[in-house]
Design a protein around this motif. Structure first.
Motif, PDB file in Angstrom:
ATOM      1  N   UNK A   1      24.065   2.050 -41.927  1.00 13.43           N
ATOM      2  CA  UNK A   1      22.932   1.836 -42.836  1.00 13.43           C
ATOM      3  C   UNK A   1      21.617   1.706 -42.067  1.00 13.43           C
ATOM      4  N   UNK A   2      21.646   1.034 -40.923  1.00 14.53           N
ATOM      5  CA  UNK A   2      20.433   0.857 -40.134  1.00 14.53           C
ATOM      6  C   UNK A   2      20.060   2.115 -39.356  1.00 14.53           C
ATOM      7  N   UNK A   3      21.069   2.883 -38.930  1.00 18.31           N
ATOM      8  CA  UNK A   3      20.811   4.022 -38.047  1.00 18.31           C
ATOM      9  C   UNK A   3      20.380   5.287 -38.788  1.00 18.31           C
ATOM     10  N   UNK A   4      20.885   5.502 -40.006  1.00 17.29           N
ATOM     11  CA  UNK A   4      20.594   6.752 -40.716  1.00 17.29           C
ATOM     12  C   UNK A   4      19.099   6.983 -40.954  1.00 17.29           C
ATOM     13  N   UNK A   5      18.344   6.006 -41.449  1.00 19.61           N
ATOM     14  CA  UNK A   5      16.912   6.251 -41.634  1.00 19.61           C
ATOM     15  C   UNK A   5      16.187   6.580 -40.337  1.00 19.61           C
ATOM     16  N   UNK A   6      16.570   5.906 -39.235  1.00 14.06           N
ATOM     17  CA  UNK A   6      15.925   6.161 -37.954  1.00 14.06           C
ATOM     18  C   UNK A   6      16.295   7.534 -37.397  1.00 14.06           C
ATOM     19  N   UNK A   7      17.461   8.035 -37.767  1.00 11.04           N
ATOM     20  CA  UNK A   7      17.843   9.382 -37.334  1.00 11.04           C
ATOM     21  C   UNK A   7      16.924  10.426 -37.956  1.00 11.04           C
ATOM     22  N   UNK A   8      16.523  10.178 -39.196  1.00 18.80           N
ATOM     23  CA  UNK A   8      15.629  11.109 -39.883  1.00 18.80           C
ATOM     24  C   UNK A   8      14.186  10.954 -39.416  1.00 18.80           C
ATOM     25  N   UNK A   9      13.803   9.748 -39.006  1.00 17.46           N
ATOM     26  CA  UNK A   9      12.451   9.496 -38.532  1.00 17.46           C
ATOM     27  C   UNK A   9      12.496   8.703 -37.223  1.00 17.46           C
ATOM     28  N   UNK A  10      12.773   9.395 -36.094  1.00 13.14           N
ATOM     29  CA  UNK A  10      12.882   8.714 -34.795  1.00 13.14           C
ATOM     30  C   UNK A  10      11.559   8.065 -34.382  1.00 13.14           C
ATOM     31  N   UNK A  11      11.649   6.920 -33.692  1.00  5.21           N
ATOM     32  CA  UNK A  11      10.478   6.216 -33.188  1.00  5.21           C
ATOM     33  C   UNK A  11      10.657   5.926 -31.708  1.00  5.21           C
ATOM     34  N   UNK A  12       9.578   6.022 -30.899  1.00  2.35           N
ATOM     35  CA  UNK A  12       9.684   5.681 -29.470  1.00  2.35           C
ATOM     36  C   UNK A  12       9.940   4.184 -29.291  1.00  2.35           C
ATOM     37  N   UNK A  13      10.601   3.845 -28.209  1.00  2.00           N
ATOM     38  CA  UNK A  13      10.978   2.462 -27.948  1.00  2.00           C
ATOM     39  C   UNK A  13      10.189   1.909 -26.768  1.00  2.00           C
ATOM     40  N   UNK A  14      10.015   0.582 -26.745  1.00  5.04           N
ATOM     41  CA  UNK A  14       9.294  -0.083 -25.668  1.00  5.04           C
ATOM     42  C   UNK A  14      10.131  -1.237 -25.120  1.00  5.04           C
TER      43      UNK A  14
END
Length: 288
Positions: A92-105
């Motif tokens: 549930x947490x990973x699917x949205x981020x797969x569609x809209x990847x964000x850079x990490x810090x």
């Protein structure tokens, strides 16, 4: 021993959860957040295992003449269900981020904390699985495999985050989280299957049955004529066996009793923790 290990599991689970939440706060990684979510389940699972072991250690009483050892299976079933839920939460947490990847810090410190937590979990998992099998405790064994699933989750997460960091392909972060979620989903389903089998009085495994048959075969050459209606089941660390033993009609009660005593002693050596019930019958009841 069992309760001490369950208490240790709970303390380590709380420490690991704190480390992983801190790693997520430093990085914002959805994979590290998913890893932390799986660890919250470890805390709940450790509490369940500790509670189940306390109940299972109670001696037999009027209402539970066979003891309370099946309480461990309820804990093991619950842990399996929690592992499955953890996998679904990660997805549930990973699917949205797969569609809209964000850079990490802040990945360096965050990954270091996660690696430390993973090492602690790996040591705990090996200890729980080894001791759980030695004590024939389904609660401890299930807790150990649950913690081991967290280790696999963490390794997959670290790999995904590391690759994303090295290549700039931030979609690898949620992708690896999804793959690991699938893996721990299978582990959870297997735990549920094994534990439900115990609640349904599933018989002993092929290896234990083979040892029982060898003992019975040896005693058939020492005065007994036949064994039939053999039944087995397991309840946590205890195993139960009952069967009908046909003896010659001329054998006295005292001789039959001595034969049963020898037989029970050998069976308990072959399968530790075995409780044996023998129903002696005359040769007129022979079925073979």
């Amino acid at each position: 021993m069992g309760r001490r290990l369950a208490t240790l599991s709970l303390l380590v689970a709380l420490l690991v959860l704190g480390l992983k939440l801190l790693a997520y706060r430093l990085t914002g990684s959805v994979a590290l957040l998913s890893d932390a979510l799986e660890s919250t389940v470890n805390v709940a699972a450790a509490l369940l295992a500790l509670t189940a072991l306390r109940i299972a250690e109670k001696p037999p009483d009027q209402n539970h003449p066979f003891g309370h050892t099946k309480a461990e299976y309820f804990s093991a079933v619950a842990e399996g269900v929690l592992v499955v839920l953890a996998a679904l939460l990660i997805a549930k947490e990973a699917l949205p981020r797969l569609l809209q990847p964000l850079p990490l810090e802040g990945l360096g410190p965050g990954m270091g904390l996660n690696l430390l937590a993973t090492g602690l979990n790996a040591l705990l998992a090996l200890l729980l699985i080894g001791k759980g099998k030695a004590l024939r405790s389904p609660a401890l064994t299930a807790d150990g495999y649950h913690v081991l699933s967290d280790v696999f989750t963490s390794l997959g997460v670290l790999l995904g985050v590391g690759l994303a960091w090295a290549t700039g392909r931030w979609w690898l972060d949620p992708l690896l989280a999804l793959l690991v979620a699938g893996h721990i989903l299978l582990i959870g389903l297997r735990l549920v299957r094994q534990s439900v089998g115990g609640l349904m009085d599933e018989g002993l495994g092929p290896e234990e049955l083979s040892r029982i048959q060898e003992v019975l075969k040896a005693h058939l050459a020492q005065g007994a004529l036949e064994v039939h209606d053999l039944k087995t089941r397991r309840a946590g660390p205890k195993a139960f066996l009952e069967f009908h033993l046909v003896v010659p009609g001329r054998m006295s009660v005292e001789e039959a009793h001595r034969l049963c005593d020898r037989l029970e002693e050998e069976l308990k050596k072959a399968v530790p923790g075995l409780s044996v019930t023998v129903h002696v019958e005359p040769e007129s009841e022979r079925q073979g």
